[in-house]
Design a protein around this motif. Structure first.
Motif, PDB file in Angstrom:
ATOM      1  N   PRO A  65       0.808  -1.234   0.000  1.00 40.85           N
ATOM      2  CA  PRO A  65       0.000   0.000   0.000  1.00 40.85           C
ATOM      3  C   PRO A  65       0.838   1.279   0.000  1.00 40.85           C
ATOM      4  N   CYS A 102      -4.238   5.679 -13.639  1.00 41.70           N
ATOM      5  CA  CYS A 102      -4.767   4.433 -13.084  1.00 41.70           C
ATOM      6  C   CYS A 102      -4.219   3.221 -13.845  1.00 41.70           C
ATOM      7  N   SER A 109       2.098  -1.987  -9.809  1.00 41.93           N
ATOM      8  CA  SER A 109       1.863  -2.215  -8.386  1.00 41.93           C
ATOM      9  C   SER A 109       1.533  -3.678  -8.120  1.00 41.93           C
ATOM     10  N   LYS A 113      -3.256  -1.829  -8.102  1.00 41.47           N
ATOM     11  CA  LYS A 113      -4.130  -0.838  -7.472  1.00 41.47           C
ATOM     12  C   LYS A 113      -4.187   0.422  -8.322  1.00 41.47           C
ATOM     13  N   LYS A 114      -5.387   0.973  -8.459  1.00 38.01           N
ATOM     14  CA  LYS A 114      -5.541   2.244  -9.169  1.00 38.01           C
ATOM     15  C   LYS A 114      -5.120   3.407  -8.264  1.00 38.01           C
TER      16      LYS A 114
END
Length: 244
Positions: A65, A102, A109, A113-114
């Motif tokens: 994240p 995005c 990633s 993930k956008k």
């Protein structure tokens, strides 16, 4: 222009960049707004240490994240964790549209993930600093990334702020007052904040720039720590770390 080895805390604002700055003699801080980061750096003068609330250093790939610094500081912040946006890889930040950002973020990633709209809105500011650090390698030793909520936590005996700075997009006076209490405890006269925010900025910008001024001074004195403790560098050699 400040004398050499001045200090500045900087935050992005609607008008551009807001800064609190003072010289190494501990003069009364000066509040200013600049449209461009390059102009702010020029006005501060040679040698000024600048702590800025903006991501610095862009990875080519994101594992988890956000960048390492974002992952490193979230556990300290409790209810304030949502203030730490996940910044994607360089290819996404350099994209020309939200859709392209995005798409590039999904490609770079793991897990894919956008990009959040809040993070996307920061990209022009991130790239503005990035361009300066690519252009002038000397800035890399004196422009450091800080995160105001983490800075307040570090100055508050490791405890995150209990009240948000904003509620539903509006400045929360109780949250601002809580942060001014911390700033006063660390030597900033609370009267500095009596006049409110200048045009083009809001009070959360004002207090964020103020806590980053304290971080710039602490960094120059060797009293900050990088998060993560062993920061990486991006393809241009720019350090990827939040200091606190």
């Amino acid at each position: 222009m400040l004398p050499e080895q001045g200090f500045a805390g900087v935050d992005g604002c609607k008008a551009g960049w807001i800064s609190w700055s003072r010289d190494k003699g501990g003069s009364a801080p000066l509040l200013r707004i600049h449209t461009r980061f390059r102009d702010l750096v020029a006005d501060l003068g040679e040698g000024a240490v600048i702590a800025v609330d903006m991501p610095i250093g862009l990875s080519d790939r994101i594992m988890g994240p956000g960048r390492g610094p974002e992952q490193a500081i979230r556990p300290f912040l409790g209810a304030r964790q949502s203030s730490v946006f996940s910044i994607p890889a360089r290819a996404a930040v350099e994209a020309r549209s939200y859709g392209e950002a995005c798409a590039r973020a999904l490609e770079t990633s793991d897990p894919p993930k956008k990009v959040s709209k809040q993070a996307f809105n920061l990209f022009p500011r991130i790239l503005e600093i990035d361009a300066e650090l690519q252009r002038d390698e000397g800035l890399r030793t004196r422009v450091l990334e800080c995160h105001p909520e983490f800075s307040f936590c570090r100055l508050n005996n490791g405890e995150p702020m209990s009240k948000p700075k904003k509620i539903k997009g509006a400045v929360n006076p109780d949250g601002i007052a809580e942060r001014i209490d911390v700033l006063e405890r660390w030597g900033l006269d609370r009267g500095l904040f009596d006049t409110g925010a200048p045009r083009g900025a809001s009070m959360d910008d004002v207090v964020d720039a103020a806590v980053n001024l304290l971080m710039a001074e602490r960094h120059a004195a060797g009293r900050t720590t990088p998060f993560p403790s062993r920061p990486g560098r991006d393809r241009h050699g720019i350090t990827i770390a939040i200091h606190g």
